[in-house]
Design a protein around this motif. Structure first.
Motif, PDB file in Angstrom:
ATOM      1  N   LYS A 107       2.916  -3.855   9.307  1.00 12.50           N
ATOM      2  CA  LYS A 107       1.532  -4.726   8.925  1.00 12.50           C
ATOM      3  C   LYS A 107       0.519  -3.861   9.254  1.00 12.50           C
ATOM      4  CE  LYS A 107      -1.099  -8.451   8.563  1.00 12.50           C
ATOM      5  NZ  LYS A 107      -1.393  -8.828   7.254  1.00 12.50           N
ATOM      6  N   CYS A 121       3.192  -3.733  -6.442  1.00 18.46           N
ATOM      7  CA  CYS A 121       3.356  -5.184  -7.184  1.00 18.46           C
ATOM      8  C   CYS A 121       4.728  -5.194  -8.012  1.00 18.46           C
ATOM      9  CB  CYS A 121       2.240  -5.745  -7.918  1.00 18.46           C
ATOM     10  SG  CYS A 121       1.026  -6.641  -6.984  1.00 18.46           S
ATOM     11  N   ILE A 144      -1.047  -4.348  -3.507  1.00 23.32           N
ATOM     12  CA  ILE A 144      -0.899  -4.648  -2.002  1.00 23.32           C
ATOM     13  C   ILE A 144      -2.440  -4.120  -1.241  1.00 23.32           C
ATOM     14  CG2 ILE A 144       0.156  -2.471  -1.733  1.00 23.32           C
ATOM     15  CD1 ILE A 144       1.374  -3.582   0.511  1.00 23.32           C
ATOM     16  N   ASP A 151       6.174 -11.837  -2.509  1.00 23.50           N
ATOM     17  CA  ASP A 151       6.402 -13.657  -2.709  1.00 23.50           C
ATOM     18  C   ASP A 151       5.288 -13.712  -3.743  1.00 23.50           C
ATOM     19  OD1 ASP A 151       8.263 -13.873  -0.835  1.00 23.50           O
ATOM     20  OD2 ASP A 151       6.987 -14.453   0.663  1.00 23.50           O
ATOM     21  N   ARG A 152       3.999 -13.129  -3.732  1.00 21.96           N
ATOM     22  CA  ARG A 152       3.046 -13.580  -4.543  1.00 21.96           C
ATOM     23  C   ARG A 152       3.133 -13.155  -5.990  1.00 21.96           C
ATOM     24  NH1 ARG A 152      -1.017  -9.650  -5.428  1.00 21.96           N
ATOM     25  NH2 ARG A 152      -1.210  -8.628  -3.544  1.00 21.96           N
ATOM     26  N   GLN A 174       6.294  -8.345   2.210  1.00 22.20           N
ATOM     27  CA  GLN A 174       6.877  -9.430   1.931  1.00 22.20           C
ATOM     28  C   GLN A 174       5.794 -10.284   1.143  1.00 22.20           C
ATOM     29  OE1 GLN A 174      10.263 -10.573   2.446  1.00 22.20           O
ATOM     30  NE2 GLN A 174       9.429 -11.977   0.980  1.00 22.20           N
ATOM     31  N   GLU A 175       4.862 -10.342   1.680  1.00 22.37           N
ATOM     32  CA  GLU A 175       3.475 -11.284   1.188  1.00 22.37           C
ATOM     33  C   GLU A 175       3.423 -10.876  -0.446  1.00 22.37           C
ATOM     34  OE1 GLU A 175       0.919 -12.023   5.330  1.00 22.37           O
ATOM     35  OE2 GLU A 175       0.545 -10.098   3.938  1.00 22.37           O
ATOM     36  N   VAL A 176       3.194  -9.708  -0.596  1.00 22.77           N
ATOM     37  CA  VAL A 176       3.047  -9.093  -2.015  1.00 22.77           C
ATOM     38  C   VAL A 176       4.047  -9.393  -2.885  1.00 22.77           C
ATOM     39  CG1 VAL A 176       2.405  -7.102  -3.479  1.00 22.77           C
ATOM     40  CG2 VAL A 176       1.536  -7.169  -1.168  1.00 22.77           C
ATOM     41  N   ASP A 214      -1.959  -6.580   3.755  1.00 21.28           N
ATOM     42  CA  ASP A 214      -0.935  -7.284   3.407  1.00 21.28           C
ATOM     43  C   ASP A 214       0.407  -6.651   3.879  1.00 21.28           C
ATOM     44  OD1 ASP A 214      -2.688  -9.022   1.646  1.00 21.28           O
ATOM     45  OD2 ASP A 214      -2.026  -7.462   0.043  1.00 21.28           O
ATOM     46  N   THR A 215       1.489  -7.557   3.973  1.00 14.21           N
ATOM     47  CA  THR A 215       2.926  -6.959   4.213  1.00 14.21           C
ATOM     48  C   THR A 215       3.630  -7.054   2.714  1.00 14.21           C
ATOM     49  OG1 THR A 215       3.774  -9.480   4.560  1.00 14.21           O
ATOM     50  CG2 THR A 215       3.063  -8.137   6.463  1.00 14.21           C
TER      51      THR A 215
END
Length: 226
Positions: A116, A154, A84, A128-129, A124-126, A121-122
């Motif tokens: 945020k 992660c 992140i 999803d990634r 949620q973004e991490v 990053d949020t």
């Protein structure tokens, strides 16, 4: 045939020792971190590893290189395995963030699903990634044993996905120590079965101390980077 995925968090860096948010800052392991990676190498010495993937960040790559040892395998860098990004917080201790960004650090601790960080990053973004990256790697290596070297947030978010835990509960999840093993077996019908979560039992106690603490979540002097 199951696909075995062995995921290892990188060893310690100097910013662990200095209690700073690390995130996307690219620094190598320290000597303790190299020892920790060596313990993971020893723990996996009898494991037949078919392919190795790593975050492109130095601390993860170096961990992967140490664990690889004499195996004649390349290390495949994958940007999806990066940690992140903590934006403007990177390089600061939890105490410094508390002084400069008191509202945000409160969200970090109490409502992580809402935070945020500016330039970052949020969760949620991490989430999803790393989830997309995991399944992409599995799909390319069905029936094989995969080694992945990555990062605490992660890997924690990925393990939480497997058990259906909400991001809001990240600080209740089992923290992942430096060089700890997280092993998942994936069935042909895409069920991820957790074999181990943050197993660092092979690391001597003196080199395990403090390795699973998180900046902004533990008192100054004991914090660890993410």
């Amino acid at each position: 045939m199951k696909t075995k995925v062995i995921m290892v968090r990188h060893g310690e860096t100097e910013w662990n020792v200095l209690c700073k948010f690390l995130g996307s800052v690219d620094i190598p392991l320290n000597e303790k971190g190299r020892r920790q990676a060596g313990y993971a190498k020893e723990a996996l010495k009898d494991e037949k590893i078919d392919v190795i993937y790593s975050s492109p960040m130095k601390r993860a790559l170096e961990t992967g290189e140490i664990i690889r040892g004499n195996r004649p395998l390349p290390i495949l860098e994958d940007d999806g395995l990066r940690e992140i990004c903590c934006g403007k917080w990177e390089g600061l201790t939890g105490k410094e963030v508390e002084e400069r960004y008191p509202v945000q650090i409160s969200l970090w601790g109490n409502h992580p699903e809402k935070i945020k960080i500016e330039g970052g990053d949020t969760f949620q973004e991490v989430s999803d990634r790393i989830t997309e990256t995991f399944w992409r790697i599995v799909d390319s290596n069905r029936g094989r044993t995969i080694l992945i070297t990555s990062h605490m947030i992660c890997l924690t978010l990925l393990m939480m996905r497997f058990i259906g835990t909400d991001i809001s509960e990240i600080w209740e999840a089992k923290p992942i120590g430096n060089a700890a093993l997280n092993i998942v077996e994936v069935t042909d019908d895409d069920i991820a079965e957790i074999v181990s979560w943050s197993d660092d039992s092979f690391v001597p106690e003196e080199d395990r101390k403090g390795s699973a603490l998180v900046a902004g979540r533990h008192d100054a002097g004991k914090e660890s980077d993410i």
